[in-house]
Design a protein around this motif. Structure first.
Motif, PDB file in Angstrom:
ATOM      1  N   ALA B 186      -0.734 -10.442  -7.305  1.00 15.67           N
ATOM      2  CA  ALA B 186      -0.195  -9.822  -8.481  1.00 15.67           C
ATOM      3  C   ALA B 186       1.369  -9.380  -8.094  1.00 15.67           C
ATOM      4  O   ALA B 186       2.047  -9.749  -9.029  1.00 15.67           O
ATOM      5  N   LEU B 187       1.632  -8.858  -7.084  1.00 15.28           N
ATOM      6  CA  LEU B 187       3.067  -8.387  -6.693  1.00 15.28           C
ATOM      7  C   LEU B 187       3.934  -9.280  -6.491  1.00 15.28           C
ATOM      8  O   LEU B 187       5.121  -9.423  -6.898  1.00 15.28           O
ATOM      9  N   LEU B 188       3.440 -10.647  -5.917  1.00 12.53           N
ATOM     10  CA  LEU B 188       4.148 -11.989  -5.753  1.00 12.53           C
ATOM     11  C   LEU B 188       4.806 -12.411  -7.191  1.00 12.53           C
ATOM     12  O   LEU B 188       5.736 -12.775  -7.498  1.00 12.53           O
ATOM     13  N   MET B 189       3.562 -12.346  -8.085  1.00 16.96           N
ATOM     14  CA  MET B 189       3.788 -13.038  -9.452  1.00 16.96           C
ATOM     15  C   MET B 189       5.035 -11.978 -10.221  1.00 16.96           C
ATOM     16  O   MET B 189       5.854 -12.572 -10.916  1.00 16.96           O
ATOM     17  N   ALA B 190       4.875 -10.762 -10.004  1.00 10.54           N
ATOM     18  CA  ALA B 190       5.701  -9.771 -10.795  1.00 10.54           C
ATOM     19  C   ALA B 190       7.032 -10.189 -10.140  1.00 10.54           C
ATOM     20  O   ALA B 190       7.998 -10.220 -10.890  1.00 10.54           O
ATOM     21  N   THR B 191       7.271 -10.181  -8.771  1.00  8.51           N
ATOM     22  CA  THR B 191       8.510 -10.212  -8.036  1.00  8.51           C
ATOM     23  C   THR B 191       9.034 -11.789  -8.637  1.00  8.51           C
ATOM     24  O   THR B 191      10.218 -11.957  -9.160  1.00  8.51           O
ATOM     25  N   ALA B 192       8.180 -12.896  -8.515  1.00  5.97           N
ATOM     26  CA  ALA B 192       8.723 -14.140  -9.425  1.00  5.97           C
ATOM     27  C   ALA B 192       9.066 -14.081 -10.609  1.00  5.97           C
ATOM     28  O   ALA B 192      10.019 -14.487 -11.240  1.00  5.97           O
ATOM     29  N   TYR B 193       8.470 -13.047 -11.600  1.00  3.11           N
ATOM     30  CA  TYR B 193       8.771 -13.213 -12.895  1.00  3.11           C
ATOM     31  C   TYR B 193      10.172 -12.291 -12.979  1.00  3.11           C
ATOM     32  O   TYR B 193      11.172 -12.887 -13.771  1.00  3.11           O
ATOM     33  N   GLY B 194      10.287 -11.272 -12.355  1.00  5.16           N
ATOM     34  CA  GLY B 194      11.596 -10.514 -12.270  1.00  5.16           C
ATOM     35  C   GLY B 194      12.694 -11.442 -12.032  1.00  5.16           C
ATOM     36  O   GLY B 194      13.679 -11.259 -12.679  1.00  5.16           O
TER      37      GLY B 194
END
Lengths: 173, 428
Positions: B186-194
């Motif tokens: 989830a944290l990696l996806m949030a970072t990728a989203y940002g």
């Protein structure tokens, strides 16, 4: 000298072939043993007695025979970042030192492993009628091969037949 | 002895490691030297202990999961998982980055090693991402960092190894790795989203439930494997080694007979690769057992624990120091030897501090996972760089944000042990 080199290369080629076949065979054997054990336990509802002891011993054989193979192919895991940036002469000296240490440790495994294997004499595995020495001798054999391969490569390094970069350890796994 | 054995060990380990001696030999030569010069120790022990270390039923599981991962890798099973992940998260901004990360989580639950994960996912996803306009460095960074999930979630080989060294429950460790793995995802996806929003990366069309069903049907069969492994081990139906055997067998059935993506020749290759990797791992286990025996015999781990506690007895200070040490160790030592070298030394300290062994295992594993995203030991990064055809120097700036996300996960796992310990307490 040229004949000796040809002989060493011939032995080296066959050693690689045999060790390669052994590694594939032992990995395949472990796959078969464990799946057979699973089959008898869950399908036939009649577990085999050797399901843990025998695979563990086969894994030990794979470990020491495989270690000799990896010594020959320079695929043991290591940290090569510093050695890579050394001058060719210094790199050659460091790699020669490493080969001596590997031969030394291989000899220790061969000698003390041999004593240990002999001490198990005619003792059998608990769960299956196989002599313990059959597995225990993998360590001295592997150790002796490690020593032999290391000394052969040391000779190759010192005579210029082997390049120091070919002896660098594997940095990926 | 003219010098304290602890110092001799430290000097030998550092010097031999830097000299490029293979790690298994570094450990073996160090232990053997100490044993040979110590008159209180019988040298015949050199012939007994390494065999005892290699003669290990639990670690047969490592070989079997390696076979499963390699078959899945060569059998192009990742493509089915990618299609399914794409239908689930492709519609989010930076779609392919999310697909990459989510597929990594799926594949992690099959492969158990970050390198297999990076090779299998990266070889498909990185070229696709490049084609869709993502920079190669970004694509490689996403692949490399998300592959770390393979050493956190079951059937992580690092957790199997830790279970052996720390004498911890493999079922508890596997259950404990699930939530941190999902959190990292989830944290990696949030970072990728940002990053994707900021740079305007594309989406992969609209979300369609029909597509989810269609691709889900294809991915369902490969995904039965992690479910089978988890249910079997966590339910106490079979051991980790039996799970490995089933995983290897099932992956061969899928790739060779159902999908027909590998042939007999490939199978021999997978046995060769798994056999060699297993021998590499087990030889390190064998020699580290010899060193571990000497360390324990001399009570060196207990002395180190006392020395550290002598500096500070504050739980958080010591825990922070351990984390920093593990992170640094992870940057210079590969995961396998790091676990074998560090656990015997730090476990007594963790026990004295009252840290649960399962919690400690996950702290160690995540630290090593992050440490291995940076050179000089960065096998996963090297694989993704090779696929993306860029240099390590170029990928590092793109990785910083993702490494930051993983550090956040590490801090959360340290501060809130429940993230790790809650699931095992509920299901076991």
């Amino acid at each position: 000298m040229a004949r000796l080199i040809v002989l060493v290369e011939f032995i080296d080629l066959w050693l690689i072939r045999i060790l390669d076949a052994l590694v594939i065979g032992l990995a395949g054997l472990l796959f078969c043993l464990l799946n057979y054990a699973v089959f008898t336990r869950f399908v036939l509802n009649d577990s085999v007695s050797w399901s843990e002891e025998l695979p563990a011993h086969v894994l030990a054989v794979l470990t020491f025979i495989g270690a000799a193979y990896l010594t020959r192919t320079s695929e043991h895991l290591g940290f090569d970042a510093v050695v890579r940036i050394l001058s060719p002469g210094l790199k050659r000296a460091v790699m020669a030192g490493n080969l001596i240490l590997m031969a030394f440790f291989g000899s220790l495994l061969a000698y003390y492993g041999g004593i240990a294997a002999e001490s198990f004499g005619s003792r059998m595995l608990i769960s299956v009628d196989l002599p313990m020495a059959l597995f225990r001798y993998a360590m001295p054999v592997g150790g002796a091969l490690i020593a032999l391969v290391s000394l052969t490569r040391l000779a190759g390094l010192l005579t210029g037949q082997v390049h120091p970069d070919d002896l660098l350890p594997e940095s990926d796994a | 002895m003219f010098l304290d054995p602890g110092w001799i060990i430290l000097i030998l380990l550092v010097v031999l490691l830097i000299a490029g001696l293979p790690i298994a030999f570094v450990l073996g030569v160090t232990a053997a030297t100490l044993i040979l010069i110590d008159p209180a120790v019988v040298p015949q022990i050199i012939g007994l202990i390494p065999f005892g270390g290699a003669n290990n039923y639990l670690l047969v599981a490592a070989l079997l999961f390696m076979i499963a991962g390699e078959v899945m890798n060569q059998g192009r099973i990742a493509e089915k998982l990618i299609a399914f992940a794409s239908s689930l998260v492709g519609h989010i901004r930076g779609g392919l980055a999310h697909v990459n990360i989510l597929t990594s989580l799926f594949f992690s639950e099959i492969s158990g090693t970050a390198t297999s994960d990076a090779a299998a996912i990266g070889s498909v996803m990185i070229p696709q991402m490049k084609k869709r306009g993502y920079p190669a460095a970004f694509a490689a960074a996403v692949t490399s960092t998300s592959a770390t999930m393979a050493i956190i979630v079951p059937p992580s080989l690092n957790l199997i190894l830790y279970a052996y060294v720390a004498n911890a429950s493999i079922a508890e460790l596997f259950a404990a790795g699930i939530l941190p793995g999902i959190m990292v995802c989830a944290l990696l996806m949030a970072t990728a989203y940002g990053i994707s929003v900021k740079r305007g990366y594309p989406t992969e069309g609209e979300f369609q439930f029909k597509r989810v069903l269609e691709t889900g049907k294809d991915a369902a069969i490969p995904l039965t494997l992690p479910i089978l492994i988890l249910v079997g081990i966590l339910g106490g139906i079979f051991t980790a080694t039996e799970a490995g055997a089933i995983a290897a067998f099932w992956s061969i059935i899928l790739a060779a007979f159902l999908y027909r993506t590998i042939k007999l020749g490939n199978l021999l290759d997978t046995f060769r690769i798994a056999g060699k990797r297993s021998a590499m791992l087990m030889f390190i286990v064998a020699t580290s057992t010899l060193l571990g025996w000497y360390l324990t015999n001399q009570r060196i781990p207990q002395d180190i624990a006392q020395a550290i506690l002598g500096i500070s007895e504050n739980y958080w200070v010591v825990l922070a120091a351990i984390n920093v040490f593990f992170l640094l160790a992870g940057t210079i030592i590969h995961g396998t030897p790091a676990i074998l070298m560090l656990v015997p030394i730090f476990l007594p300290l963790a026990d004295q501090l009252g840290i649960d062994r399962v919690h400690f295992g996950l702290i160690l594993t995540i630290n090593l996972g992050i440490g291995q995203q940076t050179p000089p030991v960065a096998s996963v990064v090297l694989i993704t760089c090779a696929i993306a055809r860029i240099s390590i120097a170029k990928i590092i700036p793109s990785m910083l944000a993702f490494i930051g996300a993983m550090l956040v996960a590490l801090i959360l796992v340290n501060v809130f042990p429940a993230i790790v310990l809650w699931l095992p307490s509920v299901i076991l």
